[in-house]
Design an enzyme around this catalytic site. Sequence first.
Site, short mmCIF file in Angstrom:
data_model
loop_
_atom_site.label_atom_id
_atom_site.label_comp_id
_atom_site.label_asym_id
_atom_site.label_seq_id
_atom_site.Cartn_x
_atom_site.Cartn_y
_atom_site.Cartn_z
N GLY A 152 -12.72 -20.99 -0.53
CA GLY A 152 -12.22 -20.36 0.69
C GLY A 152 -13.34 -19.77 1.51
O GLY A 152 -14.41 -19.43 0.97
N ALA A 153 -13.10 -19.65 2.82
CA ALA A 153 -14.15 -19.12 3.71
C ALA A 153 -13.55 -18.20 4.77
O ALA A 153 -14.04 -18.14 5.89
CB ALA A 153 -14.91 -20.28 4.36
N GLY A 154 -12.49 -17.48 4.42
CA GLY A 154 -11.87 -16.53 5.35
C GLY A 154 -12.38 -15.13 5.12
O GLY A 154 -13.45 -14.91 4.55
N GLY A 155 -11.59 -14.15 5.54
CA GLY A 155 -11.99 -12.74 5.43
C GLY A 155 -12.18 -12.31 3.98
O GLY A 155 -13.13 -11.61 3.65
N GLY B 150 -5.02 -10.97 -9.03
CA GLY B 150 -5.28 -10.36 -7.72
C GLY B 150 -4.66 -8.98 -7.54
O GLY B 150 -5.09 -8.22 -6.67
N ASP C 40 -12.95 -3.79 -0.05
CA ASP C 40 -12.53 -5.03 -0.74
C ASP C 40 -13.56 -5.49 -1.77
O ASP C 40 -13.20 -5.95 -2.86
CB ASP C 40 -12.28 -6.15 0.28
CG ASP C 40 -10.96 -5.97 1.01
OD1 ASP C 40 -10.05 -5.31 0.45
OD2 ASP C 40 -10.84 -6.48 2.14
N SER D 131 0.81 -1.23 0.00
CA SER D 131 0.00 0.00 0.00
C SER D 131 0.84 1.28 0.00
O SER D 131 0.51 2.21 -0.73
CB SER D 131 -0.97 -0.01 1.18
OG SER D 131 -1.88 -1.06 1.01
N LYS E 143 -8.84 -5.64 11.29
CA LYS E 143 -10.05 -5.36 10.52
C LYS E 143 -11.33 -5.41 11.36
O LYS E 143 -12.31 -4.76 11.02
CB LYS E 143 -10.13 -6.31 9.32
CG LYS E 143 -9.07 -6.00 8.26
CD LYS E 143 -9.28 -6.81 7.01
CE LYS E 143 -8.39 -6.32 5.89
NZ LYS E 143 -8.73 -6.90 4.60
P1 ATR Z 1 -8.01 -14.23 4.29
O1 ATR Z 1 -8.36 -13.13 5.23
O2 ATR Z 1 -6.92 -13.86 3.30
O3 ATR Z 1 -9.20 -14.82 3.61
P2 ATR Z 1 -7.94 -16.39 6.19
O4 ATR Z 1 -9.12 -15.80 6.87
O5 ATR Z 1 -6.82 -16.89 7.03
O6 ATR Z 1 -7.30 -15.36 5.17
O7 ATR Z 1 -8.46 -17.57 5.22
C1 ATR Z 1 -7.59 -18.39 4.51
C2 ATR Z 1 -8.38 -19.31 3.58
O8 ATR Z 1 -7.43 -20.09 2.83
C3 ATR Z 1 -9.26 -20.30 4.32
O9 ATR Z 1 -10.40 -20.55 3.53
C4 ATR Z 1 -8.36 -21.53 4.40
O10 ATR Z 1 -9.05 -22.75 4.53
P3 ATR Z 1 -9.39 -23.35 5.99
O11 ATR Z 1 -10.58 -22.59 6.46
O12 ATR Z 1 -9.64 -24.78 5.77
O13 ATR Z 1 -8.18 -23.09 6.84
C5 ATR Z 1 -7.70 -21.48 3.05
N1 ATR Z 1 -6.46 -22.26 3.02
C6 ATR Z 1 -5.26 -21.90 3.51
N2 ATR Z 1 -4.35 -22.88 3.30
C7 ATR Z 1 -4.99 -23.89 2.65
C8 ATR Z 1 -4.62 -25.17 2.15
N3 ATR Z 1 -3.36 -25.63 2.26
N4 ATR Z 1 -5.56 -25.94 1.54
C9 ATR Z 1 -6.84 -25.48 1.41
N5 ATR Z 1 -7.26 -24.28 1.85
C10 ATR Z 1 -6.35 -23.49 2.47
#
Ligand code: ATR
Length: 277
Positions: free
Chosen positions: A133-136, A245, A107, A21, A70
């Site tokens: 994925g299911a993170g932030g 990205g 975002d 940034s 955040k």
């Molecule tokens: P962000 O804020 O960037 O989304 P995060 O909240 O830490 O980061 O989320 C990371 C995501 O990457 C999650 O969906 C994670 O899957 P899990 O919920 O099972 O942890 C996914 N992820 C990270 N490493 C992974 C791997 N080796 N295989 C599959 N999914 C992965």
Amino acid sequence: MDNERPLLAAVLGNPISHSRSPRMHNYWLKKNKINGYYLPIKVELEDFERVIRSLIKMGFSGVNVTIPFKLSAMKIADECSDIAKYIGAANTLTFTKEEKIYADNTDAYGFINNIKSKYADWCPKKGASLVLGAGGASRAVIAALLSEGSDKIIVINRTIEKAEKLKIQFENKINVESWNDLNEIAASSTNIINTTSLGMNDESFIPINPESIPKDALVSDLVYVPLETNFLKMARNRESRTVDGLGMLIHQAIPGFKYWFGKTPISTEELRAILVK
Ligand code: ATR
């Protein structure tokens, strides 16, 4: 450049040294001939609010916040944008003359505008969107897709429980499928978005067969190191449309710059080249 007091903004995180940034905002400041500075500041979690209050006193216009702030950013804000409330996290804080804090999350805006800047006719209402994925980052992408009227969103995550939690958070507006069915779900999707860290630094791979990526799909990856991830390469070889990205990173920064420095900056190839260095 004018002789007035410089406008000040910053990014707060921990760690912070990797953040691109400062490079981006300082590039825009220079290009727009604005007397201003954008600084990276490493902050301990327990000091977050005190640092923010000090920056307000010092006359900063606002800050970006990244991991792990955040959620704290939402808590200390006097007002939050609807999209920040919907996502449940903020990445952009603007300080008002009355020393109040306005929290926004850019975002989702960055995700949508990055795609539309490349494919103006893109409309996520057409067909199903698969979010990996299911993170932030996933929460922001889901909010963005919903705000664009998408009514078929499927989330697949290694840890299915996290995806189920998102389903509750988004009031059952998304579907959750098993990680084991990734190929089958991908094959019937129009948009495929990777929000996981898989593919970062070429150290891991998304376990997907190239044949499962539909030729007419739009494939986007939030990972930007490398710029063309293995997943995007696979999609390009299938002749699918791809979006990287780095563009989202640039587009999510545009509203913050506008709030604090008063001009709408643009994404350029020169900026992209500076950011990938
Ligand atoms: P962000 O804020 O960037 O989304 P995060 O909240 O830490 O980061 O989320 C990371 C995501 O990457 C999650 O969906 C994670 O899957 P899990 O919920 O099972 O942890 C996914 N992820 C990270 N490493 C992974 C791997 N080796 N295989 C599959 N999914 C992965």
